[in-house]
Design a protein around this motif. Structure first.
Motif, PDB file in Angstrom:
ATOM      1  N   PHE A 182       3.247 -70.998  60.488  1.00 23.88           N
ATOM      2  CA  PHE A 182       4.234 -69.960  60.241  1.00 23.88           C
ATOM      3  C   PHE A 182       3.558 -68.832  59.460  1.00 23.88           C
ATOM      4  CE2 PHE A 182       7.202 -73.792  59.831  1.00 23.88           C
ATOM      5  CZ  PHE A 182       7.595 -73.737  61.156  1.00 23.88           C
ATOM      6  N   PRO A 183       4.081 -67.610  59.540  1.00 23.63           N
ATOM      7  CA  PRO A 183       3.504 -66.534  58.718  1.00 23.63           C
ATOM      8  C   PRO A 183       3.485 -66.875  57.232  1.00 23.63           C
ATOM      9  CG  PRO A 183       5.023 -65.641  60.344  1.00 23.63           C
ATOM     10  CD  PRO A 183       5.159 -67.130  60.414  1.00 23.63           C
ATOM     11  N   GLU A 184       4.508 -67.574  56.755  1.00 23.24           N
ATOM     12  CA  GLU A 184       4.582 -67.895  55.334  1.00 23.24           C
ATOM     13  C   GLU A 184       3.558 -68.945  54.906  1.00 23.24           C
ATOM     14  OE1 GLU A 184       8.288 -69.894  57.271  1.00 23.24           O
ATOM     15  OE2 GLU A 184       7.070 -68.078  57.541  1.00 23.24           O
ATOM     16  N   ASN A 185       2.890 -69.595  55.875  1.00 20.51           N
ATOM     17  CA  ASN A 185       1.835 -70.546  55.536  1.00 20.51           C
ATOM     18  C   ASN A 185       0.530 -69.849  55.148  1.00 20.51           C
ATOM     19  OD1 ASN A 185       2.915 -72.712  58.205  1.00 20.51           O
ATOM     20  ND2 ASN A 185       3.416 -72.871  56.049  1.00 20.51           N
ATOM     21  N   VAL A 186       0.376 -68.589  55.536  1.00 19.54           N
ATOM     22  CA  VAL A 186      -0.866 -67.864  55.288  1.00 19.54           C
ATOM     23  C   VAL A 186      -0.909 -67.412  53.834  1.00 19.54           C
ATOM     24  CG1 VAL A 186      -2.274 -65.884  55.962  1.00 19.54           C
ATOM     25  CG2 VAL A 186      -0.927 -67.109  57.694  1.00 19.54           C
ATOM     26  N   ALA A 187      -2.049 -67.602  53.182  1.00 18.34           N
ATOM     27  CA  ALA A 187      -2.197 -67.218  51.782  1.00 18.34           C
ATOM     28  C   ALA A 187      -2.056 -65.704  51.641  1.00 18.34           C
ATOM     29  CB  ALA A 187      -3.555 -67.672  51.255  1.00 18.34           C
ATOM     30  N   ALA A 188      -1.097 -65.280  50.845  1.00 19.74           N
ATOM     31  CA  ALA A 188      -0.862 -63.855  50.620  1.00 19.74           C
ATOM     32  C   ALA A 188      -0.041 -63.694  49.345  1.00 19.74           C
ATOM     33  CB  ALA A 188      -0.139 -63.216  51.802  1.00 19.74           C
ATOM     34  N   HIS A 189      -0.180 -62.520  48.712  1.00 18.72           N
ATOM     35  CA  HIS A 189       0.549 -62.270  47.468  1.00 18.72           C
ATOM     36  C   HIS A 189       1.996 -61.864  47.711  1.00 18.72           C
ATOM     37  CE1 HIS A 189      -3.345 -62.723  45.877  1.00 18.72           C
ATOM     38  NE2 HIS A 189      -3.725 -61.456  45.826  1.00 18.72           N
ATOM     39  N   ASP A 190       2.267 -61.282  48.874  1.00 22.49           N
ATOM     40  CA  ASP A 190       3.634 -60.836  49.154  1.00 22.49           C
ATOM     41  C   ASP A 190       4.407 -61.939  49.860  1.00 22.49           C
ATOM     42  OD1 ASP A 190       2.102 -60.702  51.449  1.00 22.49           O
ATOM     43  OD2 ASP A 190       3.217 -59.015  52.284  1.00 22.49           O
ATOM     44  N   LYS A 191       5.723 -61.789  49.890  1.00 24.25           N
ATOM     45  CA  LYS A 191       6.585 -62.763  50.551  1.00 24.25           C
ATOM     46  C   LYS A 191       6.938 -62.281  51.950  1.00 24.25           C
ATOM     47  CE  LYS A 191       8.740 -65.071  46.622  1.00 24.25           C
ATOM     48  NZ  LYS A 191      10.028 -65.520  46.013  1.00 24.25           N
ATOM     49  N   VAL A 192       7.003 -63.229  52.876  1.00 29.20           N
ATOM     50  CA  VAL A 192       7.357 -62.910  54.253  1.00 29.20           C
ATOM     51  C   VAL A 192       8.845 -62.596  54.336  1.00 29.20           C
ATOM     52  CG1 VAL A 192       7.540 -63.868  56.579  1.00 29.20           C
ATOM     53  CG2 VAL A 192       5.491 -64.297  55.217  1.00 29.20           C
TER      54      VAL A 192
END
Length: 445
Positions: A196-206
């Protein structure tokens, strides 16, 4: 492969006349794609596996060295060159920007790969997809975290999708069924089924979910290795569901992909559809009840409609996976999916679908007819709850109250605790934990 793969097409319309009985066909991986897979397996995958072993679960590299930075640079250059050679310039540019920003910030900082996350485009049915980023490979073989991983897969929607889209319309289908061809350890080892997009490490929220990729080709080995032994340790032999046992590889793939389609479509039904209430449905208690509800609705569609291919196979697969495999997770008392299985076990016990006493090693008898009625009662109960609540806060409160009737408070840091009766679900866990991690490669169904 093209740089601008189209978004998932609208669901095809229903055929004018009843379709013939569905028989699955083979889905061979094109020879040229296997060549690309071999290239990635020999060049990029070993580099990614070396780097991910240096990471912590949050993606950081403790006491990073110049060798770590050089290794990440080689990964960036190798993957970007592969992207560009296959017409995926946008993904190459995003990867280069993400890696360079991380190197500039220091590998001791958490990775931020939002550009790579957002550059990933949904492949059309029959097209490949490649992705590289720090990503949470949920349910994979340890170590699991926001570690660098990559995969090459082929999108293969179930052959029955046209029929399903007519009989069970999906208003916003953004799911993709995939056959994994090659990948790094997070995807090639263990039971990770989703990206899922939310599985990718990132500082912002999907804020939206443009893709939901499922490696359904891994299902047969996972199901037979874990779900069946876990259930056999609890159920009497004559009551053990068997329709999903020993399936041909392509049949198992089709059945699991259809389950995935139906499951996702059910999220958009009712008074509180998922797409209009994403924040609410991400609440742990609300989401747990939601997952059980949509699987229950899927089972009932299989049992009642007469329109779903491989209906019995799906029913038994859902029961075995949800109730018996999911609770085997090492972090079961924190794990969302595990909680759904433990909850459903107690719901079945309460409604007479699991009969007997597990004390002193006694086996339980699964009454399949009562299980279906218990699921029907569950859906009715949830629809009543959703009709009675008027605010998000009220929904969350009612959901927590309902969950706590079956999943009692746990120790600090845990979502719940197993009751003595529920611990019967863990009878096979010690034996299952001794098994080596499953390995997947070369387009294995």
């Amino acid at each position: 492969m093209t740089a601008d793969a189209p978004s998932a097409p609208d669901a095809p319309s229903a055929p004018d006349a009843p379709s013939a009985p569905f028989v699955p066909g083979a889905a061979p991986v094109p020879a040229e794609l296997l060549v690309e897979a071999d290239l990635l397996t020999r060049t990029l995958v070993p580099l990614v596996n070396r780097f991910r072993a240096r990471q912590q679960d949050d993606g950081t590299v403790t006491d990073a060295t110049a060798a770590d930075a050089d290794l990440l640079g080689r990964i960036r250059d190798t993957a970007a060159a592969w992207y560009r050679r296959n017409g995926l310039g946008d993904q190459a540019d995003a990867l280069v920007a993400d890696v360079d920003a991380w190197l500039a910030a220091g590998l001791g900082s958490r990775p931020h790969f939002a550009r790579s996350r957002d550059a990933l485009r949904v492949p059309a049915d029959g097209e490949p997809v490649f992705f590289l980023a720090p990503v949470q490979t949920t349910n994979s073989a340890p170590p699991v975290g926001k570690r660098l991983d990559c995969f090459l897969a082929l999108r293969k929607e179930p052959d029955a999708l046209a029929q399903m889209a007519g009989d069970f319309p999906h208003p916003k289908n953004n799911c993709q069924a995939l056959v994994l061809i090659t990948g790094s350890e997070g995807f090639a080892h263990g039971a990770c089924l989703v990206v899922f997009p939310e599985n990718v490490a990132a500082h912002d929220k999907v804020t939206e979910q443009p893709y939901a990729m499922f490696f359904f080709g891994k299902m047969r080995k996972i199901h037979e290795t874990y779900a069946l032994p876990a259930a056999a340790a609890v159920l009497t032999p004559e009551s053990l569901p068997r329709a999903s046992t020993g399936l041909a590889a392509d049949v198992c793939y089709e059945a699991r992909a259809i389950w995935g389609y139906l499951h996702d479509s059910m999220h958009y039904q009712g008074l509180w559809p998922f797409d209009e209430n994403i924040s609410l449905k991400m609440n742990w208690f609300v989401g747990l009840l939601e997952e059980i509800k949509v699987d229950a609705m899927t089972v009932l569609a299989c049992a009642d409609s007469g329109l779903v291919p491989f209906a019995d196979e799906q029913i038994d697969m859902i029961l075995l996976e949800r109730v018996f495999r999911y609770p085997q997770a090492d972090d079961a008392t924190r794990n969302f999916d595990s909680g759904t299985g433990v909850f459903l076990y107690s719901w079945f016990r309460e409604h007479g679908a699991l009969i007997g006493s597990p004390e002193d090693g006694g086996l339980l008898r699964l009454d399949r007819a009562r299980a279906l009625e218990a699921l029907r009662t569950y859906v009715t109960t949830m629809e009543k709850l959703e009709a009675e609540v008027t605010t998000d806060d009220e929904y969350r409160s009612r959901a927590k109250e309902m969950v706590r009737r079956y999943l009692p408070e746990g120790e600090p840091g845990q979502r719940y605790a197993f009751t003595e009766d529920q611990r019967v679900l863990l009878r096979a866990k010690a034996d299952l934990d001794r098994l080596p991690p499953l390995e997947f490669a070369r387009a294995e169904w």
